[in-house]
Structure formats: C-alpha cells, structure tokens
Design a protein around this motif. Sequence first.
Motif, PDB file in Angstrom:
ATOM      1  N   GLU A   1       0.836  -1.200   0.000  1.00 53.35           N
ATOM      2  CA  GLU A   1       0.000   0.000   0.000  1.00 53.35           C
ATOM      3  C   GLU A   1       0.871   1.251   0.000  1.00 53.35           C
ATOM      4  O   GLU A   1       1.989   1.256   0.517  1.00 53.35           O
ATOM      5  CB  GLU A   1      -0.908   0.043   1.235  1.00 53.35           C
ATOM      6  CG  GLU A   1      -1.862  -1.119   1.365  1.00 53.35           C
ATOM      7  CD  GLU A   1      -1.353  -2.204   2.281  1.00 53.35           C
ATOM      8  OE1 GLU A   1      -2.166  -2.954   2.857  1.00 53.35           O
ATOM      9  OE2 GLU A   1      -0.113  -2.307   2.443  1.00 53.35           O
TER      10      GLU A   1
ATOM     11  N   CYS B   1      -2.531   0.192  -4.044  1.00 56.49           N
ATOM     12  CA  CYS B   1      -2.017  -1.112  -3.596  1.00 56.49           C
ATOM     13  C   CYS B   1      -1.486  -1.839  -4.820  1.00 56.49           C
ATOM     14  O   CYS B   1      -2.264  -2.180  -5.716  1.00 56.49           O
ATOM     15  CB  CYS B   1      -3.117  -1.910  -2.920  1.00 56.49           C
ATOM     16  SG  CYS B   1      -2.677  -3.643  -2.586  1.00 56.49           S
TER      17      CYS B   1
ATOM     18  N   TRP C   1     -10.511  -3.147   0.647  1.00 60.35           N
ATOM     19  CA  TRP C   1      -9.815  -2.258   1.588  1.00 60.35           C
ATOM     20  C   TRP C   1     -10.473  -2.447   2.947  1.00 60.35           C
ATOM     21  O   TRP C   1     -11.694  -2.368   3.077  1.00 60.35           O
ATOM     22  CB  TRP C   1      -9.928  -0.809   1.159  1.00 60.35           C
ATOM     23  CG  TRP C   1      -9.103  -0.458  -0.040  1.00 60.35           C
ATOM     24  CD1 TRP C   1      -9.532  -0.349  -1.331  1.00 60.35           C
ATOM     25  CD2 TRP C   1      -7.700  -0.169  -0.057  1.00 60.35           C
ATOM     26  NE1 TRP C   1      -8.479  -0.014  -2.158  1.00 60.35           N
ATOM     27  CE2 TRP C   1      -7.348   0.109  -1.394  1.00 60.35           C
ATOM     28  CE3 TRP C   1      -6.697  -0.103   0.912  1.00 60.35           C
ATOM     29  CZ2 TRP C   1      -6.040   0.430  -1.772  1.00 60.35           C
ATOM     30  CZ3 TRP C   1      -5.407   0.218   0.533  1.00 60.35           C
ATOM     31  CH2 TRP C   1      -5.085   0.480  -0.793  1.00 60.35           C
TER      32      TRP C   1
ATOM     33  N   ARG D   1      -9.973  -1.294   7.186  1.00 56.40           N
ATOM     34  CA  ARG D   1      -9.266  -0.352   8.056  1.00 56.40           C
ATOM     35  C   ARG D   1      -9.421  -0.721   9.517  1.00 56.40           C
ATOM     36  O   ARG D   1     -10.357  -1.426   9.899  1.00 56.40           O
ATOM     37  CB  ARG D   1      -9.759   1.073   7.822  1.00 56.40           C
ATOM     38  CG  ARG D   1     -11.179   1.351   8.284  1.00 56.40           C
ATOM     39  CD  ARG D   1     -11.581   2.791   7.895  1.00 56.40           C
ATOM     40  NE  ARG D   1     -12.944   3.094   8.326  1.00 56.40           N
ATOM     41  CZ  ARG D   1     -13.584   4.236   8.023  1.00 56.40           C
ATOM     42  NH1 ARG D   1     -12.972   5.162   7.284  1.00 56.40           N
ATOM     43  NH2 ARG D   1     -14.821   4.430   8.455  1.00 56.40           N
TER      44      ARG D   1
ATOM     45  N   ILE E   1     -13.713   2.849  -4.781  1.00 55.01           N
ATOM     46  CA  ILE E   1     -12.723   1.801  -5.025  1.00 55.01           C
ATOM     47  C   ILE E   1     -12.651   1.556  -6.524  1.00 55.01           C
ATOM     48  O   ILE E   1     -13.659   1.634  -7.238  1.00 55.01           O
ATOM     49  CB  ILE E   1     -13.092   0.507  -4.261  1.00 55.01           C
ATOM     50  CG1 ILE E   1     -11.947  -0.500  -4.294  1.00 55.01           C
ATOM     51  CG2 ILE E   1     -14.385  -0.103  -4.805  1.00 55.01           C
ATOM     52  CD1 ILE E   1     -12.166  -1.705  -3.369  1.00 55.01           C
TER      53      ILE E   1
ATOM     54  N   LEU F   1      -8.068   3.365  -3.795  1.00 56.59           N
ATOM     55  CA  LEU F   1      -9.159   3.862  -2.973  1.00 56.59           C
ATOM     56  C   LEU F   1      -9.068   5.385  -2.972  1.00 56.59           C
ATOM     57  O   LEU F   1      -8.157   5.955  -2.388  1.00 56.59           O
ATOM     58  CB  LEU F   1      -9.112   3.320  -1.547  1.00 56.59           C
ATOM     59  CG  LEU F   1     -10.310   3.710  -0.686  1.00 56.59           C
ATOM     60  CD1 LEU F   1     -11.581   3.002  -1.185  1.00 56.59           C
ATOM     61  CD2 LEU F   1     -10.065   3.362   0.789  1.00 56.59           C
TER      62      LEU F   1
ATOM     63  N   TYR G   1      -5.061   1.584   6.926  1.00 60.91           N
ATOM     64  CA  TYR G   1      -5.830   1.009   5.823  1.00 60.91           C
ATOM     65  C   TYR G   1      -5.033  -0.138   5.200  1.00 60.91           C
ATOM     66  O   TYR G   1      -3.871   0.030   4.819  1.00 60.91           O
ATOM     67  CB  TYR G   1      -6.125   2.077   4.778  1.00 60.91           C
ATOM     68  CG  TYR G   1      -7.216   3.023   5.210  1.00 60.91           C
ATOM     69  CD1 TYR G   1      -6.994   3.964   6.208  1.00 60.91           C
ATOM     70  CD2 TYR G   1      -8.481   2.970   4.634  1.00 60.91           C
ATOM     71  CE1 TYR G   1      -8.000   4.823   6.628  1.00 60.91           C
ATOM     72  CE2 TYR G   1      -9.498   3.830   5.032  1.00 60.91           C
ATOM     73  CZ  TYR G   1      -9.249   4.753   6.029  1.00 60.91           C
ATOM     74  OH  TYR G   1     -10.253   5.594   6.434  1.00 60.91           O
ATOM     75  N   TYR G   2      -5.693  -1.280   5.083  1.00 60.73           N
ATOM     76  CA  TYR G   2      -5.055  -2.479   4.550  1.00 60.73           C
ATOM     77  C   TYR G   2      -5.675  -2.862   3.204  1.00 60.73           C
ATOM     78  O   TYR G   2      -6.906  -2.819   3.036  1.00 60.73           O
ATOM     79  CB  TYR G   2      -5.242  -3.654   5.510  1.00 60.73           C
ATOM     80  CG  TYR G   2      -4.580  -3.479   6.848  1.00 60.73           C
ATOM     81  CD1 TYR G   2      -5.282  -2.980   7.933  1.00 60.73           C
ATOM     82  CD2 TYR G   2      -3.237  -3.829   7.035  1.00 60.73           C
ATOM     83  CE1 TYR G   2      -4.686  -2.821   9.169  1.00 60.73           C
ATOM     84  CE2 TYR G   2      -2.631  -3.674   8.273  1.00 60.73           C
ATOM     85  CZ  TYR G   2      -3.368  -3.160   9.326  1.00 60.73           C
ATOM     86  OH  TYR G   2      -2.763  -3.003  10.559  1.00 60.73           O
ATOM     87  N   CYS G   3      -4.826  -3.272   2.305  1.00 53.86           N
ATOM     88  CA  CYS G   3      -5.239  -3.873   1.040  1.00 53.86           C
ATOM     89  C   CYS G   3      -5.321  -5.382   1.274  1.00 53.86           C
ATOM     90  O   CYS G   3      -4.379  -5.983   1.830  1.00 53.86           O
ATOM     91  CB  CYS G   3      -4.199  -3.536  -0.019  1.00 53.86           C
ATOM     92  SG  CYS G   3      -4.345  -4.375  -1.593  1.00 53.86           S
TER      93      CYS G   3
END
Length: 117
Positions: free
Chosen positions: A5, A21, A35, A37, A69, A80, A93-95
């Motif tokens: 990311e 990402c 995504w 979070r 997205i 995002l 924030y995670y992919c």
Amino acid sequence: VQLVESGGGLVQPGGSLRLSCTASGFTFSSYAMSWVRQAPGKGLERVSRINRGGDTTSYADSVKGRFTISRDNAKNTLYLQMNSLRPEDTAVYYCVKLRDWSTYDDWGQGTQVTVSS
C-alpha cells in the motif's frame, strides 16, 4: 503474494487522499479485492470491495458517497479514492486479497491515514 500500500498520510478534515495497492505474486485479475481499516483501539472494518472485473463494488455505510474503489488489472493495482475525509476516518488502511466475496486471504502491511486539523 505481496501487497504494498501507498498514499497514506496526514490530511485536514474535508481533504482527499488516494491510496494505491500494488500486487504481485498472483494473478491479480483473478481475485476480488478489498480495503479494510482499523482505527486506534477499534476492530477491523471492511471499507470497500471490488470484484475481479471491477464492475461490482460495495461500500460500508460510513464511507458511502465519499470513497471510491477501483482497480487497474493491467497495472496489478487497486485504488481507494477518499474524499470529504473526516477525523473518524483516521485508521490504518489495509489492502486485502479476497478468497471469495466474503473471505479475507492475504493482507498488505497497511498505510496510515490521519485526518486532523
């Protein structure tokens, strides 16, 4: 599988950020992506997800109408776009690569988004 990311940072309320990402180690176009979070002291929240072709998306009620997205399968990249950011959007924030429409599979390392004046 590698998910990296980028694009996080500090932004004022009402501002915008675009997260990216970059995926490698698998056939990106074959998987739905998401995504997710995590705000300080809180649990995981799925922000948005997108199907393999990019023509089906879903959003959490908390971000609907503000976040978008998207994906570019030719570039193996998930995006995002976050507009009208609020302090409550502050989170890591995670992919996430999805095994199916509802199951998390592989995670990126996360990128910090902080919304503050």
